[in-house]
Design a protein around this motif. Structure first.
Motif, PDB file in Angstrom:
ATOM      1  N   ALA A  71       0.864  -7.800   0.256  1.00  0.00           N
ATOM      2  CA  ALA A  71       1.299  -6.413   0.436  1.00  0.00           C
ATOM      3  C   ALA A  71       1.906  -6.207   1.831  1.00  0.00           C
ATOM      4  O   ALA A  71       2.870  -5.449   1.997  1.00  0.00           O
ATOM      5  N   LYS A  72       1.334  -6.868   2.844  1.00  0.00           N
ATOM      6  CA  LYS A  72       1.900  -6.777   4.193  1.00  0.00           C
ATOM      7  C   LYS A  72       3.307  -7.355   4.221  1.00  0.00           C
ATOM      8  O   LYS A  72       4.211  -6.797   4.857  1.00  0.00           O
ATOM      9  N   LEU A  73       3.496  -8.477   3.540  1.00  0.00           N
ATOM     10  CA  LEU A  73       4.825  -9.086   3.467  1.00  0.00           C
ATOM     11  C   LEU A  73       5.790  -8.160   2.729  1.00  0.00           C
ATOM     12  O   LEU A  73       6.952  -8.020   3.124  1.00  0.00           O
ATOM     13  N   ALA A  74       5.299  -7.497   1.687  1.00  0.00           N
ATOM     14  CA  ALA A  74       6.129  -6.540   0.948  1.00  0.00           C
ATOM     15  C   ALA A  74       6.557  -5.394   1.862  1.00  0.00           C
ATOM     16  O   ALA A  74       7.703  -4.917   1.799  1.00  0.00           O
ATOM     17  N   ALA A  75       5.636  -4.955   2.731  1.00  0.00           N
ATOM     18  CA  ALA A  75       5.971  -3.880   3.676  1.00  0.00           C
ATOM     19  C   ALA A  75       7.050  -4.328   4.651  1.00  0.00           C
ATOM     20  O   ALA A  75       8.004  -3.596   4.921  1.00  0.00           O
ATOM     21  N   ILE A  76       6.904  -5.538   5.172  1.00  0.00           N
ATOM     22  CA  ILE A  76       7.886  -6.078   6.116  1.00  0.00           C
ATOM     23  C   ILE A  76       9.252  -6.227   5.453  1.00  0.00           C
ATOM     24  O   ILE A  76      10.297  -5.991   6.064  1.00  0.00           O
ATOM     25  N   ASN A  77       9.238  -6.592   4.175  1.00  0.00           N
ATOM     26  CA  ASN A  77      10.489  -6.801   3.441  1.00  0.00           C
ATOM     27  C   ASN A  77      11.099  -5.500   2.924  1.00  0.00           C
ATOM     28  O   ASN A  77      12.117  -5.524   2.217  1.00  0.00           O
ATOM     29  N   GLY A  78      10.464  -4.375   3.237  1.00  0.00           N
ATOM     30  CA  GLY A  78      11.032  -3.087   2.860  1.00  0.00           C
ATOM     31  C   GLY A  78      10.805  -2.676   1.429  1.00  0.00           C
ATOM     32  O   GLY A  78      11.560  -1.856   0.885  1.00  0.00           O
ATOM     33  N   GLU A  79       9.749  -3.227   0.794  1.00  0.00           N
ATOM     34  CA  GLU A  79       9.457  -2.832  -0.591  1.00  0.00           C
ATOM     35  C   GLU A  79       9.100  -1.353  -0.650  1.00  0.00           C
ATOM     36  O   GLU A  79       8.649  -0.755   0.326  1.00  0.00           O
ATOM     37  N   ALA A  80       9.262  -0.776  -1.820  1.00  0.00           N
ATOM     38  CA  ALA A  80       9.125   0.672  -1.986  1.00  0.00           C
ATOM     39  C   ALA A  80       7.684   1.143  -1.891  1.00  0.00           C
ATOM     40  O   ALA A  80       6.731   0.355  -2.024  1.00  0.00           O
ATOM     41  N   ASN A  81       7.528   2.434  -1.653  1.00  0.00           N
ATOM     42  CA  ASN A  81       6.225   3.093  -1.751  1.00  0.00           C
ATOM     43  C   ASN A  81       5.638   2.844  -3.138  1.00  0.00           C
ATOM     44  O   ASN A  81       6.365   2.707  -4.118  1.00  0.00           O
ATOM     45  N   ASN A  82       4.313   2.772  -3.216  1.00  0.00           N
ATOM     46  CA  ASN A  82       3.599   2.562  -4.482  1.00  0.00           C
ATOM     47  C   ASN A  82       3.879   1.191  -5.098  1.00  0.00           C
ATOM     48  O   ASN A  82       4.048   1.054  -6.310  1.00  0.00           O
ATOM     49  N   THR A  83       3.933   0.175  -4.246  1.00  0.00           N
ATOM     50  CA  THR A  83       4.067  -1.208  -4.713  1.00  0.00           C
ATOM     51  C   THR A  83       2.673  -1.805  -4.872  1.00  0.00           C
ATOM     52  O   THR A  83       1.896  -1.862  -3.920  1.00  0.00           O
ATOM     53  N   LEU A  84       2.361  -2.247  -6.080  1.00  0.00           N
ATOM     54  CA  LEU A  84       1.032  -2.780  -6.407  1.00  0.00           C
ATOM     55  C   LEU A  84       1.136  -4.270  -6.696  1.00  0.00           C
ATOM     56  O   LEU A  84       1.962  -4.700  -7.512  1.00  0.00           O
TER      57      LEU A  84
ATOM     58  N   SER B  91     -12.171 -13.394 -14.204  1.00  0.00           N
ATOM     59  CA  SER B  91     -13.416 -12.616 -14.171  1.00  0.00           C
ATOM     60  C   SER B  91     -13.393 -11.468 -13.173  1.00  0.00           C
ATOM     61  O   SER B  91     -14.372 -10.738 -13.064  1.00  0.00           O
ATOM     62  N   GLY B  92     -12.294 -11.327 -12.444  1.00  0.00           N
ATOM     63  CA  GLY B  92     -12.244 -10.286 -11.432  1.00  0.00           C
ATOM     64  C   GLY B  92     -10.890  -9.617 -11.353  1.00  0.00           C
ATOM     65  O   GLY B  92      -9.940  -9.985 -12.063  1.00  0.00           O
ATOM     66  N   ILE B  93     -10.816  -8.617 -10.497  1.00  0.00           N
ATOM     67  CA  ILE B  93      -9.563  -7.925 -10.206  1.00  0.00           C
ATOM     68  C   ILE B  93      -9.359  -7.969  -8.702  1.00  0.00           C
ATOM     69  O   ILE B  93     -10.240  -7.564  -7.946  1.00  0.00           O
ATOM     70  N   TYR B  94      -8.233  -8.475  -8.269  1.00  0.00           N
ATOM     71  CA  TYR B  94      -7.917  -8.564  -6.849  1.00  0.00           C
ATOM     72  C   TYR B  94      -6.551  -7.918  -6.680  1.00  0.00           C
ATOM     73  O   TYR B  94      -5.544  -8.425  -7.194  1.00  0.00           O
ATOM     74  N   MET B  95      -6.493  -6.785  -6.003  1.00  0.00           N
ATOM     75  CA  MET B  95      -5.219  -6.069  -5.921  1.00  0.00           C
ATOM     76  C   MET B  95      -5.092  -5.310  -4.610  1.00  0.00           C
ATOM     77  O   MET B  95      -6.088  -4.942  -3.981  1.00  0.00           O
ATOM     78  N   SER B  96      -3.837  -5.081  -4.234  1.00  0.00           N
ATOM     79  CA  SER B  96      -3.524  -4.315  -3.028  1.00  0.00           C
ATOM     80  C   SER B  96      -2.328  -3.421  -3.309  1.00  0.00           C
ATOM     81  O   SER B  96      -1.375  -3.831  -3.980  1.00  0.00           O
ATOM     82  N   MET B  97      -2.399  -2.205  -2.772  1.00  0.00           N
ATOM     83  CA  MET B  97      -1.334  -1.221  -2.939  1.00  0.00           C
ATOM     84  C   MET B  97      -0.669  -0.935  -1.602  1.00  0.00           C
ATOM     85  O   MET B  97      -1.352  -0.732  -0.588  1.00  0.00           O
ATOM     86  N   LEU B  98       0.657  -0.920  -1.596  1.00  0.00           N
ATOM     87  CA  LEU B  98       1.429  -0.541  -0.422  1.00  0.00           C
ATOM     88  C   LEU B  98       1.841   0.916  -0.545  1.00  0.00           C
ATOM     89  O   LEU B  98       2.505   1.298  -1.511  1.00  0.00           O
ATOM     90  N   LEU B  99       1.427   1.729   0.434  1.00  0.00           N
ATOM     91  CA  LEU B  99       1.796   3.141   0.489  1.00  0.00           C
ATOM     92  C   LEU B  99       2.572   3.395   1.772  1.00  0.00           C
ATOM     93  O   LEU B  99       2.334   2.757   2.789  1.00  0.00           O
ATOM     94  N   ARG B 100       3.485   4.350   1.721  1.00  0.00           N
ATOM     95  CA  ARG B 100       4.261   4.734   2.908  1.00  0.00           C
ATOM     96  C   ARG B 100       4.065   6.228   3.142  1.00  0.00           C
ATOM     97  O   ARG B 100       4.920   7.039   2.759  1.00  0.00           O
ATOM     98  N   PRO B 101       2.950   6.614   3.770  1.00  0.00           N
ATOM     99  CA  PRO B 101       2.590   8.028   3.841  1.00  0.00           C
ATOM    100  C   PRO B 101       3.233   8.843   4.946  1.00  0.00           C
ATOM    101  O   PRO B 101       3.322  10.067   4.843  1.00  0.00           O
ATOM    102  N   ASN B 102       3.643   8.177   6.053  1.00  0.00           N
ATOM    103  CA  ASN B 102       4.185   8.900   7.221  1.00  0.00           C
ATOM    104  C   ASN B 102       3.247  10.016   7.669  1.00  0.00           C
ATOM    105  O   ASN B 102       3.643  11.180   7.807  1.00  0.00           O
ATOM    106  N   GLN B 103       1.999   9.649   7.912  1.00  0.00           N
ATOM    107  CA  GLN B 103       1.003  10.615   8.355  1.00  0.00           C
ATOM    108  C   GLN B 103       0.400  10.155   9.671  1.00  0.00           C
ATOM    109  O   GLN B 103       0.594   9.028  10.112  1.00  0.00           O
ATOM    110  N   ASN B 104      -0.372  11.051  10.288  1.00  0.00           N
ATOM    111  CA  ASN B 104      -1.027  10.727  11.545  1.00  0.00           C
ATOM    112  C   ASN B 104      -2.234   9.842  11.309  1.00  0.00           C
ATOM    113  O   ASN B 104      -2.809   9.809  10.223  1.00  0.00           O
ATOM    114  N   PHE B 105      -2.668   9.150  12.362  1.00  0.00           N
ATOM    115  CA  PHE B 105      -3.800   8.241  12.251  1.00  0.00           C
ATOM    116  C   PHE B 105      -5.082   8.971  11.866  1.00  0.00           C
ATOM    117  O   PHE B 105      -5.963   8.411  11.236  1.00  0.00           O
ATOM    118  N   GLU B 106      -5.181  10.249  12.231  1.00  0.00           N
ATOM    119  CA  GLU B 106      -6.396  11.001  11.915  1.00  0.00           C
ATOM    120  C   GLU B 106      -6.618  11.114  10.404  1.00  0.00           C
ATOM    121  O   GLU B 106      -7.727  11.331   9.931  1.00  0.00           O
TER     122      GLU B 106
END
Length: 328
Positions: free
Chosen positions: A96-109, A132-147
């Motif tokens: 997911a981090k690589l997807a963010a660096i590569n400019g993938e869209a918001n809501n990339t699962l 036997s399991g689920i391993y997943m990560s979601m990329l979001l682009r919220p443009n919000q403050n750290f708080e």
């Protein structure tokens, strides 16, 4: 969409009814040979597809992860997701981090059947087994403050808990910050990380990852984990598929986001907490403390009252609870 993907989507929509090869070919504007080849490919991947000379093809319930299967479980109100399903991943968080660096869209699962080097909070490893399991990560682009970062992690915990409660007979609990427990044992761990824009001071990307023990049998866990971890279906056969659970988790997540600020997810988070009212010990800035967990504030932080009646406010990523005992 590939021929195989088109065929799988049509079979899933038609299930549990049969559909003839001729009808499939007409609906998809494909040749009967292309349909036959796609079905054989799907069978090799583990999909259970029945064939009948008179009736055609029928998709039998099978727990094979697929983007097509996840898409069909999503509510109309859930945003369009870009889903990638992998047989194996070193870490979906890294993907997911690589997807963010590569400019993938918001809501990339990104979803994986297994992880080769799964890590939880503070880099702790956890057990992973294919199928036997689920391993997943979601990329979001919220443009919000750290708080506002803590809000995402709390919302995710509530969404996972709701999805499990809705689709199974189990009742989940939440261990602060974002571990989901069933019958006193961990079934899911959630990890959230933010990437910031230095100039604006806003969060440019949020990556939310999780590992869920879905159908791992209790005796299959390493001995040192059997008393601490479990899965949704540790003994019996699953009554749902992993695709259905994944879809319901994201339906719940976006349902909460869509109803903010009226959504009262924090109340549900507090109600499901099994930490509140108990004695906890933790390390903060290299100093060990012990006190009673008395509240979870509106930022999702844990408020701990120390023996001298002073309070410590603990935020995500800052501490690790080392023990939880009934308050005396």
């Amino acid at each position: 969409m590939s021929t195989k993907s088109q065929v799988l989507t049509l079979l899933l929509k038609q299930a549990p009814e049969f559909i003839s090869g001729e009808e499939m070919a007409q609906q998809l504007s494909l040749s009967r040979t292309a349909i036959w080849k796609a079905i054989n490919e799907l069978k090799k991947e583990g999909h259970h597809i029945s064939s009948s000379r008179n009736k055609g093809y029928c998709y039998d319930r099978s727990d094979v992860l697929s983007a097509e299967g996840i898409y069909l479980t999503l509510n109309p109100e859930t945003p369009k997701l870009s889903i990638t399903v992998l047989n194996s991943s070193e870490s979906t968080m890294k993907d997911a981090k690589l997807a963010a660096i590569n400019g993938e869209a918001n809501n990339t699962l990104i979803v994986a059947d297994t992880q080769e080097a799964p890590k939880g909070r503070f880099g702790r490893p956890f057990f992973s087994k294919a199928g036997s399991g689920i391993y997943m990560s979601m990329l979001l682009r919220p443009n919000q403050n750290f708080e506002e970062m803590a809000q995402y992690t709390v919302i995710m915990a509530v969404a996972v808990a709701r999805a499990m409660d809705n689709l199974t007979s189990e009742q989940t609990e939440i261990k602060w910050v974002n571990d989901i427990y069933i019958n006193g044992k961990k079934v899911c761990g959630i990890l959230s990380e933010a990437m910031s824009d230095v100039e604006s001071g806003q969060i440019s990307n949020v990556i939310i990852g999780m590992g869920i023990n879905f159908s791992l049998k209790q005796q299959e866990f390493p001995k040192e984990l059997r008393g601490k971890a479990t899965s949704l279906f540790p003994e019996n056969e699953p009554t749902i598929t992993r695709n259905e659970l994944i879809g319901e988790i994201w339906n719940q997540f976006y349902n909460i986001l869509n109803q903010l600020p009226e959504e009262r997810f924090l109340e549900e988070y507090r109600q499901k907490s099994f930490v509140l009212g108990k004695t906890v010990s933790f390390t903060q800035s290299g100093i060990e403390y012990e006190g009673t967990a008395v509240a979870i504030n509106d930022h999702g932080e844990l408020v701990v009252q120390l023996p001298d009646n002073s309070e410590k406010i603990l935020s995500s990523g800052e501490i690790s609870l080392s023990s939880i005992n009934p308050a005396t």
